[in-house]
Design an enzyme around this catalytic site. Structure first.
Site, mmCIF file in Angstrom:
data_model
loop_
_atom_site.group_PDB
_atom_site.id
_atom_site.type_symbol
_atom_site.label_atom_id
_atom_site.label_comp_id
_atom_site.label_asym_id
_atom_site.label_seq_id
_atom_site.Cartn_x
_atom_site.Cartn_y
_atom_site.Cartn_z
ATOM 1 N N GLY A 169 0.643 -1.326 -0.173
ATOM 2 C CA GLY A 169 0.008 -0.016 0.238
ATOM 3 C C GLY A 169 0.799 1.211 0.197
ATOM 4 O O GLY A 169 2.026 1.415 0.194
ATOM 5 N N ARG A 209 -2.712 8.328 3.962
ATOM 6 C CA ARG A 209 -2.953 8.912 4.989
ATOM 7 C C ARG A 209 -1.701 9.614 5.819
ATOM 8 O O ARG A 209 -2.077 10.255 6.476
ATOM 9 C CB ARG A 209 -3.942 8.028 5.991
ATOM 10 C CG ARG A 209 -5.307 7.907 5.447
ATOM 11 C CD ARG A 209 -6.095 6.901 6.327
ATOM 12 N NE ARG A 209 -5.719 5.339 5.787
ATOM 13 C CZ ARG A 209 -6.340 4.309 6.212
ATOM 14 N NH1 ARG A 209 -7.170 4.328 7.165
ATOM 15 N NH2 ARG A 209 -5.836 3.011 5.593
ATOM 16 N N GLY A 230 -6.256 -3.519 -2.949
ATOM 17 C CA GLY A 230 -7.052 -3.852 -1.696
ATOM 18 C C GLY A 230 -6.201 -5.013 -1.093
ATOM 19 O O GLY A 230 -5.488 -5.830 -1.721
ATOM 20 N N THR A 231 -6.412 -5.271 0.112
ATOM 21 C CA THR A 231 -5.706 -6.361 0.905
ATOM 22 C C THR A 231 -5.890 -7.719 0.558
ATOM 23 O O THR A 231 -5.011 -8.545 0.423
ATOM 24 C CB THR A 231 -6.221 -6.060 2.473
ATOM 25 O OG1 THR A 231 -7.300 -6.183 2.573
ATOM 26 C CG2 THR A 231 -5.467 -5.166 3.124
ATOM 27 N N ASP A 268 1.601 -2.581 8.608
ATOM 28 C CA ASP A 268 1.796 -1.390 9.455
ATOM 29 C C ASP A 268 1.143 -1.493 10.934
ATOM 30 O O ASP A 268 0.831 -0.665 11.503
ATOM 31 C CB ASP A 268 0.607 -0.281 8.673
ATOM 32 C CG ASP A 268 -0.759 -0.801 8.726
ATOM 33 O OD1 ASP A 268 -1.217 -1.853 9.185
ATOM 34 O OD2 ASP A 268 -1.840 0.069 8.408
ATOM 35 N N ARG A 328 25.532 8.463 18.678
ATOM 36 C CA ARG A 328 24.751 7.786 17.651
ATOM 37 C C ARG A 328 25.562 7.036 16.702
ATOM 38 O O ARG A 328 26.658 7.139 16.998
ATOM 39 C CB ARG A 328 24.000 8.941 16.792
ATOM 40 C CG ARG A 328 24.787 10.095 16.166
ATOM 41 C CD ARG A 328 23.980 11.180 15.721
ATOM 42 N NE ARG A 328 24.788 12.162 15.466
ATOM 43 C CZ ARG A 328 25.375 12.420 14.200
ATOM 44 N NH1 ARG A 328 24.965 11.467 13.241
ATOM 45 N NH2 ARG A 328 26.211 13.279 13.990
ATOM 46 N N TYR A 364 35.346 16.322 9.457
ATOM 47 C CA TYR A 364 35.003 15.960 8.046
ATOM 48 C C TYR A 364 35.407 17.273 7.395
ATOM 49 O O TYR A 364 35.316 18.377 7.935
ATOM 50 C CB TYR A 364 33.214 16.419 8.212
ATOM 51 C CG TYR A 364 32.461 16.455 6.852
ATOM 52 C CD1 TYR A 364 32.593 15.359 6.142
ATOM 53 C CD2 TYR A 364 31.672 17.577 6.488
ATOM 54 C CE1 TYR A 364 32.096 15.541 4.851
ATOM 55 C CE2 TYR A 364 31.027 17.447 5.328
ATOM 56 C CZ TYR A 364 31.271 16.542 4.436
ATOM 57 O OH TYR A 364 30.416 16.493 3.309
ATOM 58 N N ALA A 418 45.297 23.749 26.691
ATOM 59 C CA ALA A 418 43.932 24.365 26.375
ATOM 60 C C ALA A 418 43.897 25.201 25.052
ATOM 61 O O ALA A 418 44.914 25.977 25.044
ATOM 62 C CB ALA A 418 43.490 25.000 27.736
HETATM 63 C C1 UD1 Z 1 -7.191 -3.092 7.661
HETATM 64 C C2 UD1 Z 1 -8.286 -3.988 7.885
HETATM 65 C C3 UD1 Z 1 -9.091 -3.592 8.984
HETATM 66 C C4 UD1 Z 1 -8.186 -3.547 10.295
HETATM 67 C C5 UD1 Z 1 -7.038 -2.869 10.176
HETATM 68 C C6 UD1 Z 1 -5.957 -3.065 11.252
HETATM 69 C C7 UD1 Z 1 -8.865 -4.564 5.527
HETATM 70 C C8 UD1 Z 1 -10.028 -4.221 4.361
HETATM 71 N N1 UD1 Z 1 -8.875 -3.858 6.580
HETATM 72 O O1 UD1 Z 1 -7.477 -1.584 7.466
HETATM 73 O O2 UD1 Z 1 -10.283 -4.516 9.042
HETATM 74 O O3 UD1 Z 1 -9.002 -3.198 11.274
HETATM 75 O O4 UD1 Z 1 -6.269 -3.257 8.956
HETATM 76 O O5 UD1 Z 1 -5.008 -2.402 11.468
HETATM 77 O O6 UD1 Z 1 -8.169 -5.287 5.368
HETATM 78 N N2 UD1 Z 1 -1.877 -3.273 1.494
HETATM 79 C C9 UD1 Z 1 -1.434 -3.767 0.316
HETATM 80 N N3 UD1 Z 1 -2.215 -3.641 -0.910
HETATM 81 C C10 UD1 Z 1 -3.215 -2.832 -0.945
HETATM 82 C C11 UD1 Z 1 -3.914 -2.317 0.142
HETATM 83 C C12 UD1 Z 1 -3.119 -2.266 1.350
HETATM 84 O O7 UD1 Z 1 -0.555 -4.643 0.367
HETATM 85 O O8 UD1 Z 1 -3.817 -2.926 -2.276
HETATM 86 C C13 UD1 Z 1 -1.273 -3.312 2.614
HETATM 87 C C14 UD1 Z 1 -0.953 -2.081 3.169
HETATM 88 O O9 UD1 Z 1 0.473 -1.644 2.718
HETATM 89 C C15 UD1 Z 1 -0.877 -2.260 4.815
HETATM 90 C C16 UD1 Z 1 -2.048 -3.158 4.827
HETATM 91 O O10 UD1 Z 1 -2.037 -4.083 3.542
HETATM 92 O O11 UD1 Z 1 0.249 -2.846 5.313
HETATM 93 C C17 UD1 Z 1 -3.418 -2.914 5.515
HETATM 94 O O12 UD1 Z 1 -3.816 -1.919 4.633
HETATM 95 P P1 UD1 Z 1 -4.286 -0.481 5.186
HETATM 96 O O13 UD1 Z 1 -4.735 0.311 4.142
HETATM 97 O O14 UD1 Z 1 -3.539 0.012 6.217
HETATM 98 O O15 UD1 Z 1 -5.858 -1.018 5.754
HETATM 99 P P2 UD1 Z 1 -6.497 -0.427 6.928
HETATM 100 O O16 UD1 Z 1 -7.474 0.640 6.664
HETATM 101 O O17 UD1 Z 1 -5.566 -0.024 8.145
HETATM 102 MG MG MG Z 2 -3.628 0.169 8.477
#
Ligand code: UD1
Ligand code: MG
Length: 420
Positions: free
Chosen positions: A12, A16, A81-82, A105, A299, A353, A389
């Site tokens: 993703g 946001r 989407g997921t 995430d 660091r 440096y 010094a």
């Molecule tokens: C998602 C869940 C939600 C849950 C929440 C918890 C879904 C539809 N929703 O929402 O129910 O409560 O996580 O944190 O799954 N990603 C991809 N490809 C895509 C879209 C997303 O790999 O096409 C990855 C993103 O990089 C991310 C993860 O999936 O790491 C979750 O996506 P994100 O958009 O953060 O979902 P949420 O809205 O948080």
């Molecule tokens: Mg999320």
């Protein structure tokens, strides 16, 4: 243990976050978000880890390969989407018995919770998921139950007013039996407000088929998914507390956790004390019995020996400091090796440096660097040598063992012959 492969969804954009950097690479206590997920998954005993990448795939892949070995990657070309993300991994995974799906995430979920999830994933469960009860469930998918059984997960933007009040939320971590998972994924459609293929839709399909879905709830402090900068700051606090707790367990003191920042991976030995307003980041090891701060910053790669004092307004980067040395006030030391029992006077600066390169300085054991000395690197200060010094030791003007140099530029001080 059952045969389990982990799949982390990290393709993703992280819209946001409002950032040019992919979300999973944002830093939490000094390491990218995804580092923690991989680390905890491995700690739970899962060997095979597949990561779905998409947005800035090459950068994400390179960052992960620099941190871990043996991770497999799969690309999601279009971010639909997921659910769609997981479908991309089908060919790689179809032979596996179980798949642990994780969002990229949610870095606070611990290996312990993964182990509990695995233990709860009974033979007849098609899905076991991690959920949590939140006083403020905003932003998460809600878990919808009928007669106590999970029947659906609904995203916040798709819930009704009554469903919005549900406090049980989805963590995005699920342990699936492989076969029913891919069967259901082939049936989901982007029939929702975001027009995405939601992985969560698999749950209602399972419920309709009478497949068993179980859940295990985890604490509020683990579930936090990071979608915004504000959530990143919340996670930073939680992770920082955990890092400090580990340091306490090793027998070191932090006088004021609220004003101390210690990055992931920093090691601090027994009976060392860190005073307030101190920042320790990078690959830093501080040994036993040291005093660090207040107002110190350490660091880069640093190895600090035993009983070393690093005082106020001191910055140290890429240095080795051997036992019993003292750098007590207002100094900058970069790219330096400091021997045992060295005293670095107040206001010492290493000019490491030259505008192009970072150059090295070596200070031999028992040396005494006078207040306000500037050492222009590369330079070597001999054992038991003294700088007066305010002296400025120019580059390559090495100071021999036991010698004293003074002035600007620093010159050897001839020993006065005694009259006797
Ligand atoms: C998602 C869940 C939600 C849950 C929440 C918890 C879904 C539809 N929703 O929402 O129910 O409560 O996580 O944190 O799954 N990603 C991809 N490809 C895509 C879209 C997303 O790999 O096409 C990855 C993103 O990089 C991310 C993860 O999936 O790491 C979750 O996506 P994100 O958009 O953060 O979902 P949420 O809205 O948080
Ligand atoms: Mg999320």
């Amino acid at each position: 243990m059952q045969n389990i492969t982990a799949v982390i969804l990290a393709a993703g954009k992280g819209v946001r976050m409002k950032s040019a950097l992919p979300k999973v690479l944002h830093k939490l206590c000094g390491k990218p978000l995804i580092y923690y997920i991989i680390k905890e998954v491995k700690k739970a005993g899962i060997e095979r880890v597949v990561i779905v990448i998409g947005n800035q795939a090459e950068l994400v892949k390179k960052t992960i390969n620099d941190l871990f070995e043996g991770i497999e990657f799969i690309e999601q070309k279009e971010l639909l989407g997921t659910g769609n993300a997981l479908v991309q991994a089908k060919n790689k995974l179809r032979k596996e018995d179980n798949i642990l799906v994780l969002p990229g995430d949610a870095p606070l979920i611990t290996a312990d919770s993964f182990k509990k999830l695995i233990a709860a994933h009974k033979q007849d469960n098609s899905c076991t998921l991690l959920s949590a009860y939140l006083a403020y469930p905003q932003g998460y998918g809600r878990i919808i139950r009928r007669d106590k059984k999970i029947i659906e997960i609904k995203e916040e933007r798709d819930v009704s007013c009554t469903e919005r009040k549900i406090k049980e939320v989805n963590s995005g971590v699920y342990l699936f039996k492989t076969k029913p998972l891919f069967k259901a994924l082939s049936k989901i459609s982007p029939d929702n407000k975001k027009k995405e293929y939601y992985l969560t839709d698999v749950i209602s399909l399972f419920a309709q088929q009478g497949l068993k879905i179980d859940s295990l709830s985890i604490s509020e402090k683990e579930i936090l998914g990071i979608n915004t900068r504000k959530e990143l700051a919340c996670a930073e606090k939680i992770m920082q507390t955990r890092i400090l707790e580990n340091i306490f367990k090793k027998g070191a003191s932090i006088i004021d956790p609220a004003t101390t920042y210690i990055a992931e991976g920093v090691r601090i030995g027994k009976d060392s004390v860190v005073y307030p307003f101190t920042f320790i980041e990078g690959n830093v090891k501080i040994s036993k019995g040291c005093q660090i701060g207040p107002f110190a910053r350490i660091r880069g790669d640093c190895l600090i020996g035993n009983n070393v004092v690093i005082g106020n307004f001191v910055e140290i980067v890429r240095c080795k400091v051997r036992d019993n040395s003292r750098i007590k006030h207002h100094s900058y030391l970069g790219d330096c090796l400091i021997g045992r029992n060295v005293n670095i006077g107040a206001g010492t600066i290493i000019a490491n440096y030259d505008g192009k390169n970072k150059n090295r300085t070596v200070i031999g054991e028992n040396a005494f660097i006078g207040s306000g000395t500037i050492l222009v690197a590369p330079v070597k200060i001999g054992k038991s040598a003294i700088t007066g010094a305010g002296s400025v030791v120019l580059k390559n003007r090495d100071v021999p063992d036991g010698a004293t140099v003074v002035g600007v530029p620093a010159r050897l001080l001839k020993r006065r012959k005694s009259n006797g």
